[in-house]
Design an enzyme around this catalytic site. Structure first.
Site, PDB file in Angstrom:
ATOM      1  CB  VAL A   1      -0.927   0.026   1.239  1.00 32.97           C
ATOM      2  CG1 VAL A   1      -1.676   1.350   1.318  1.00 32.97           C
ATOM      3  CG2 VAL A   1      -1.904  -1.137   1.201  1.00 32.97           C
TER       4      VAL A   1
ATOM      5  CB  ALA B   1       4.844   2.579   1.075  1.00 32.47           C
ATOM      6  CE  LYS B   2       5.193  -1.214   8.174  1.00 26.59           C
ATOM      7  NZ  LYS B   2       6.102  -0.333   8.934  1.00 26.59           N
ATOM      8  N   GLY B   3       4.062  -2.915   3.372  1.00 32.96           N
ATOM      9  CA  GLY B   3       3.744  -4.128   2.626  1.00 32.96           C
ATOM     10  C   GLY B   3       3.649  -5.307   3.561  1.00 32.96           C
TER      11      GLY B   3
ATOM     12  CG  ASP C   1       7.199  -3.876   9.828  1.00 37.54           C
ATOM     13  OD1 ASP C   1       7.403  -2.722  10.222  1.00 37.54           O
ATOM     14  OD2 ASP C   1       6.237  -4.558  10.252  1.00 37.54           O
TER      15      ASP C   1
END
Ligand code: NAD
Length: 455
Positions: A98, A143-145, A184
């Protein structure tokens, strides 16, 4: 035969927001959080973040269109990841990326591997990254995934194939000038190395700047591992200075003894502070005369990353630890630790949020009324993303800095971000947390207005 899910990629852009609404995907509008409903003490960190976002939007008198723009992600991608398992079978995993915002620059954010990660969680964490980058003046968006999997059940080969296929499916999203992943939960420098290699193979040149948090030998930065704890301590020292307390006359309590907690405890100890209690998942350890932090770090290392059985301290519960009389409390374990149920019992003068979301929105006003200075997560723990930015800069220059240079620049950026937010909090007569959101949202909104909406 087991049906094989076909490779698929679903992209939701901001421009298709109306489609999301008709498919019942939550869209945050200015009235979303004004709707009456039961208020629980157990809040999701994202709900807490949105509560604070709305407060700042009101102060800034953000118009409705801008509110909606900033509350929703630019792009959401869901990919299917087929992996040939060691036994020859094919298993299909679901992956997400995202991009919440890319107005300030390429988007930046970690990738987590976890059995319960989902698109909503990734969306929440992506917007968090936008505000964090804006607060420390790093020229990145958020952002992050994530990949829905249990990495403990995967062999190293399966993990590598999963990572490479996830990367291959997102080649058009990732890029040193577009979107830059980082580690992460349950991902590490080896996973970053695979992403970097896959991307480089496809672009036919080595592109170290496509990810951060890499091994140093592959273009990682000195000082990255300690950066978050170091940033927490820079902010804590600045906070102590504002309330007129010398570090070597202060007492400190740290919850969590992992990467962030142990580095924060050690650096406060080196400043001459008396660290009277620390904790990890095994419980709390108190010694009012002051704990020997380097010794405890060594003990934990030799004891499978656990303080269980540490002899020179009284054992207390994690709940009691939070309520100890002290000058500084550093929650550096997990979210939702200080809420309506215990905020009134906190006796620290400063809470420096090493973890993400350790204080719920419900607790904010209680702590404020008690006169406690809360240094918010999007400032206090932004040292990690700041040194990630340094890593990206070094990779692009092909010139690598000494650890001393990294630490000096990190210190300077964190200190200036703290001073900046402190001034905003004085100007508007609001808390440091509110100031952080006001500053970050104003910065992104102003940049967006100047760039204009591309039509
Ligand atoms: P970590 O896994 O290295 O350490 C977590 C520590 O918390 C461990 O010591 C664990 O035993 C302890 N812990 C877990 N549950 C606990 C509980 N109920 N009570 C007390 N201790 C408990 O993780 P980390 O990298 O240090 O991250 C800690 C927090 O900081 C997380 O919220 C993370 O999202 C946030 N954070 C980390 C970074 C980073 O660079 N590592 C950056 C920004 C934010």
């Amino acid at each position: 035969m087991i049906p094989i899910k076909k490779y698929s990629q679903e992209i939701v852009h901001r421009s298709t927001i109306t489609n999301c609404m008709s498919s019942n995907k939550p869209i945050y509008s200015p009235n979303y959080y004004k709707e009456p409903g039961p208020k629980l003490d157990k809040e999701s960190p994202f709900e807490s973040m949105m509560e604070r976002f709305r407060f700042a939007a009101e102060i800034l008198k953000l118009d409705e269109g801008m509110f909606e723009y900033l509350a929703n992600p630019v792009k959401q991608v869901i990919v299917s990841i087929p992996v040939v398992m060691d036994n020859g079978s094919i298993k299909v995993f679901e992956g997400y990326r995202v991009i919440h915002d890319n107005v300030l620059g390429p988007s930046k954010g970690g990738i987590r591997y976890s059995p319960d990660v989902n698109i909503d969680e990734v969306k929440a964490l992506a917007s968090w990254m936008t505000w964090k980058c804006a607060v420390v003046n790093v020229p990145f968006g958020g952002a992050k995934g994530g990949v829905r999997c249990n990495p403990k059940e995967l062999s190293i080969g399966e993990l590598e194939r999963l990572t490479r296929r996830y990367t291959a499916n997102l080649l058009e999203i990732f890029g040193p000038d577009r979107d830059i992943p980082a580690p992460d939960m349950n991902t590490n420098e080896q996973v970053m190395a695979w992403i970097m290699d896959t991307y480089s193979m496809r672009s036919q040149k080595t592109e170290t700047a496509v990810v951060t948090g890499k091994p140093i030998i592959l273009g990682g930065s000195q000082g990255r591992k300690e950066a978050t704890g170091r940033g927490v301590v820079t902010c804590t020292l600045a906070g102590l200075n504002k309330i007129g307390l010398m570090p070597n006359k202060s007492t400190v309590v740290v919850q969590g003894f992992g990467n962030v907690g142990s580095v924060s405890a050690e650096l406060m100890y080196e400043q001459g502070a008396k660290v009277i209690a620390v904790s990890d998942i095994s419980g709390g350890y108190l010694n009012k005369e002051g704990l020997n932090i380097p010794e405890m770090i060594q003990y934990s290392k030799e004891n499978n990353n656990s303080l269980e059985g540490y002899p020179d301290a009284e054992k207390i519960s994690n709940d009691d630890l939070l309520e100890l009389e002290c000058d500084v409390l550093i929650p550096a374990a997990k979210e939702d630790q200080i809420g309506k149920h215990n905020a009134h019992k906190i006796k620290a003068k400063i809470i420096s949020e090493g973890a993400n979301g350790p204080v719920t929105a419900n607790a904010d006003s209680i702590l404020d009324q008690k006169g406690i200075m809360v240094i918010p997560d999007i400032l206090a723990n932004a040292g990690g993303v700041t040194v990630s930015y340094f890593e990206w800069v070094q990779d692009r220059q092909g010139y690598f800095w000494t650890e001393e240079r990294v630490n000096r620049r990190l210190n300077r950026m964190m200190r200036s971000a703290f001073d900046n937010l402190y001034n905003v909090s004085e100007e508007y007569n609001i808390t440091l947390r509110q100031a952080a959101y006001v500053y970050a949202i104003n910065k992104v909104a102003t940049t967006l207005k100047m760039r204009g909406i591309y039509a």
